[in-house]
Design an enzyme around this catalytic site. Structure first.
Site, PDB file in Angstrom:
ATOM      1  CB  CYS A   1     -19.323  -6.216 -15.891  1.00  0.00           C
ATOM      2  SG  CYS A   1     -17.961  -7.214 -15.311  1.00  0.00           S
TER       3      CYS A   1
ATOM      4  NE  ARG B   1      -5.550   6.311  -3.469  1.00  0.00           N
ATOM      5  CZ  ARG B   1      -6.191   7.162  -2.700  1.00  0.00           C
ATOM      6  NH1 ARG B   1      -6.882   8.146  -3.237  1.00  0.00           N
ATOM      7  NH2 ARG B   1      -6.159   7.049  -1.398  1.00  0.00           N
TER       8      ARG B   1
ATOM      9  CE1 TYR C   1      -7.222   0.954  -0.273  1.00  0.00           C
ATOM     10  CE2 TYR C   1      -6.720   2.489  -2.040  1.00  0.00           C
ATOM     11  CZ  TYR C   1      -6.418   1.349  -1.329  1.00  0.00           C
ATOM     12  OH  TYR C   1      -5.321   0.615  -1.671  1.00  0.00           O
TER      13      TYR C   1
ATOM     14  CD  GLU D   1      10.303   3.067   4.473  1.00  0.00           C
ATOM     15  OE1 GLU D   1       9.087   2.816   4.588  1.00  0.00           O
ATOM     16  OE2 GLU D   1      11.189   2.275   4.788  1.00  0.00           O
ATOM     17  N   PRO D   2       8.649   8.475   1.843  1.00  0.00           N
ATOM     18  CG  PRO D   2       9.259  10.539   0.931  1.00  0.00           C
ATOM     19  CD  PRO D   2       9.795   9.386   1.735  1.00  0.00           C
ATOM     20  N   GLY D   3       5.852   8.183  -0.364  1.00  0.00           N
ATOM     21  CA  GLY D   3       5.435   7.695  -1.680  1.00  0.00           C
ATOM     22  C   GLY D   3       4.483   8.708  -2.290  1.00  0.00           C
ATOM     23  NE  ARG D   4      -1.448   8.806  -0.004  1.00  0.00           N
ATOM     24  CZ  ARG D   4      -2.332   7.852  -0.343  1.00  0.00           C
ATOM     25  NH1 ARG D   4      -3.171   8.054  -1.305  1.00  0.00           N
ATOM     26  NH2 ARG D   4      -2.383   6.710   0.326  1.00  0.00           N
TER      27      ARG D   4
HETATM   28  N1  LLP Z   1       6.690   2.638   3.623  1.00  0.00           N
HETATM   29  C1  LLP Z   1       5.982   1.509   3.789  1.00  0.00           C
HETATM   30  C2  LLP Z   1       6.568   0.420   4.566  1.00  0.00           C
HETATM   31  C3  LLP Z   1       4.691   1.404   3.237  1.00  0.00           C
HETATM   32  O1  LLP Z   1       3.995   0.290   3.416  1.00  0.00           O
HETATM   33  C4  LLP Z   1       4.162   2.478   2.492  1.00  0.00           C
HETATM   34  C5  LLP Z   1       2.828   2.404   1.890  1.00  0.00           C
HETATM   35  C6  LLP Z   1       4.945   3.637   2.326  1.00  0.00           C
HETATM   36  C7  LLP Z   1       6.212   3.685   2.911  1.00  0.00           C
HETATM   37  C8  LLP Z   1       4.486   4.833   1.538  1.00  0.00           C
HETATM   38  O2  LLP Z   1       3.362   5.423   2.060  1.00  0.00           O
HETATM   39  P1  LLP Z   1       2.861   6.823   1.454  1.00  0.00           P
HETATM   40  O3  LLP Z   1       3.914   7.844   1.723  1.00  0.00           O
HETATM   41  O4  LLP Z   1       2.642   6.625   0.001  1.00  0.00           O
HETATM   42  O5  LLP Z   1       1.606   7.081   2.183  1.00  0.00           O
HETATM   43  N2  LLP Z   1      -2.942   1.936  -2.106  1.00  0.00           N
HETATM   44  C9  LLP Z   1      -3.230   2.844  -1.014  1.00  0.00           C
HETATM   45  C10 LLP Z   1      -1.986   3.194  -0.229  1.00  0.00           C
HETATM   46  C11 LLP Z   1      -1.254   1.994   0.329  1.00  0.00           C
HETATM   47  C12 LLP Z   1       0.038   2.345   1.040  1.00  0.00           C
HETATM   48  C13 LLP Z   1       0.829   1.120   1.361  1.00  0.00           C
HETATM   49  N3  LLP Z   1       2.084   1.371   1.995  1.00  0.00           N
HETATM   50  C14 LLP Z   1      -3.921   4.093  -1.552  1.00  0.00           C
HETATM   51  O6  LLP Z   1      -4.143   4.193  -2.759  1.00  0.00           O
HETATM   52  O7  LLP Z   1      -4.272   4.963  -0.767  1.00  0.00           O
END
Ligand code: LLP
Length: 450
Positions: free
Chosen positions: A372, A342, A346, A303-306
């Site tokens: 503000c 971000r 963080y 499940e890649p996002g970033r």
């Molecule tokens: N799968 C699950 C169950 C998750 O909770 C997440 C991210 C992902 C996959 C994807 O993770 P990634 O590959 O993107 O690292 N807002 C924060 C990041 C929060 C991530 C939450 N869950 C930031 O800006 O760093």
């Protein structure tokens, strides 16, 4: 549910090119600040000219960079039969989701809003997995009605609720137990999810009891395991520990008569936001997945996002003014923490640079927005050449968790998003109008008793 099945119509010109067309040309640009800006151009588009047409601040995404990531991920996964479920939370803008859908990737969602978006972008429900500790009965019923691929279950109460809803609605569903492996991913505390004290998943001991119990509904098939230990992880060792633990648990369950059909290892692979950060490559990451899960013959999901979207995006912003207080030099941008959260949330470090650097000795700047509060700071003491009112400044690595975490704080409209490719651009979200921003609000005229 009806509207959810409509897909977005997009002109062919906007579609992603084939792997052969883009892959080799752009992989060399992947790495810190991977959005390839040269001569003031991103993906061939002159950003100065673009910013005269689209009001700043706005997000600009390089389709070429995104496609390179998509292609690299396809090559790394397809041959091993590993399924990609893109974490929509990283960036759920419809045009980007659609590009990801066209690659054949599914999605990992955490809300019904994300489900709607994914379906509208053309991701079939049977490629959508649903995670999250707080799914309500309405959420679960909606996901079952849509026919999602799997619910990643995070508590016994949730499992029992799913069983009740499956029975009442006579809808079958697959579920996976989300395991909390008590592994610290070593990332920022706010985005670490795999330690025992975190709210996510259940211990193997608890999950073992789920598999042993009498299921309350034959419609609910509990035969998957899920794990996600956190985000922006730069070290493969914690991944390996968590995945190996889950694989071992799958073997144990099989000997107890509960064969496991799928293991979903979550997301979390980090990117290089700054020089010196050395995230693992996708090939090394996939090796870790396969090594840790070797011997497991079921389906593997990631499940890649970033990793897919971060480097494709920059936040294009303009200097409103430079304010010198004697002790600090503030660069005040027209983008703020509500547009890009971000750094304030963080303390995240992002490369920030003027599009066209001016001559002069670099000086330390505090780079801030107009909101503000003091937390509205993108960077402190950042060395930049002298900047002037009207200069364009780029915040890099803004494709992930940028627009998706933005808000209307200080009654600032959601900003535009623009997709760029080969010298052309398409607006994929126009800037919100004031009327859109306040739509739904009304004076307290009609008082009723509850
Ligand atoms: N799968 C699950 C169950 C998750 O909770 C997440 C991210 C992902 C996959 C994807 O993770 P990634 O590959 O993107 O690292 N807002 C924060 C990041 C929060 C991530 C939450 N869950 C930031 O800006 O760093």
């Amino acid at each position: 549910m009806h509207a959810m099945t409509t897909t977005l119509g997009h002109p062919l010109a906007e579609r992603r090119r084939t792997a052969a067309g883009t892959h080799g040309a752009v992989t060399a640009t992947l790495g810190p600040m991977a959005s390839p800006i040269s001569g003031g151009r991103l993906d061939g588009v002159d950003l100065e000219a673009l910013a005269r047409r689209v009001p700043t601040p706005f997000y600009a995404y390089s389709a070429t960079t995104l496609d390179a990531r998509i292609d690299a991920l396809q090559s790394a996964t397809e041959s091993h039969g590993i399924a990609v479920r893109y974490a929509a939370k990283a960036n759920a803008t419809l045009a980007l989701l659609q590009r990801i859908a066209e690659a054949g990737f599914g999605a990992d969602i955490v809300s019904i809003g994300e489900l709607e978006r994914c379906l509208r972008a053309g991701i079939p429900a049977d490629r959508i997995v649903y995670s999250g500790v707080g799914k309500t009965t309405v959420d679960i019923a909606t996901a079952l009605a849509a026919g999602v691929e799997c619910l990643n279950v995070e508590s016994l109460d949730e499992l029992q609720t799913i069983e009740r809803i499956a029975e009442a609605s006579n809808r079958p569903v697959r579920v996976a137990a989300r395991i909390n492996p008590d592994v610290d991913a070593g990332s920022h505390a706010k985005i670490s999810t795999g330690r025992a004290e975190d709210k996510f998943g259940v211990s193997p001991a608890e999950a073992r009891a789920w598999f042993a119990r009498e299921q309350a509904s034959p419609l609910v098939r509990l035969d998957g395991l899920h794990v996600h230990i956190g985000s922006q992880n730069l070290d493969l060792a914690p991944f390996h520990r968590a995945f190996a633990q889950v694989a071992q648990f799958a073997r144990e369950l099989a000997t107890l008569g509960h064969p496991i059909a799928s293991i979903d290892v979550g997301g979390g692979l980090g990117v290089a936001y700054r020089d010196g950060q050395r995230p693992p490559g996708i090939a090394e990451y996939m090796d870790t997945v396969r090594t840790a899960l070797s011997g497991f013959s079921g389906r593997i999901l990631i499940e890649p996002g970033r990793w897919l979207v971060a480097d494709a995006g920059v936040l294009v912003t303009r200097v409103i003014r430079v304010k010198n207080t004697g002790t600090r030099r503030f660069l005040i941008l027209d983008a703020a923490m509500n547009d890009f959260a971000r750094p304030s949330l963080y303390d995240a470090w992002h490369a920030i640079a003027p599009l066209t650097p001016r001559d002069g000795t670099p000086l330390p700047h505090d780079i801030v927005g107009p909101v503000c509060e003091t937390g509205d700071t993108f960077a402190r003491d950042r060395l930049l050449p002298p900047c002037h009112t009207g200069d364009l400044v780029l915040i890099h690595g803004a494709g992930a968790y940028g627009t998706s975490m933005s808000s209307n704080y200080n009654t600032r409209p959601r900003i535009a998003e623009v997709l760029l490719q080969d010298g052309r651009y398409a607006i994929i979200r126009r800037r919100q109008t004031f009327d859109e921003l306040i739509a739904g609000e009304q004076p307290a005229r009609h008082w009723e008793s509850a």
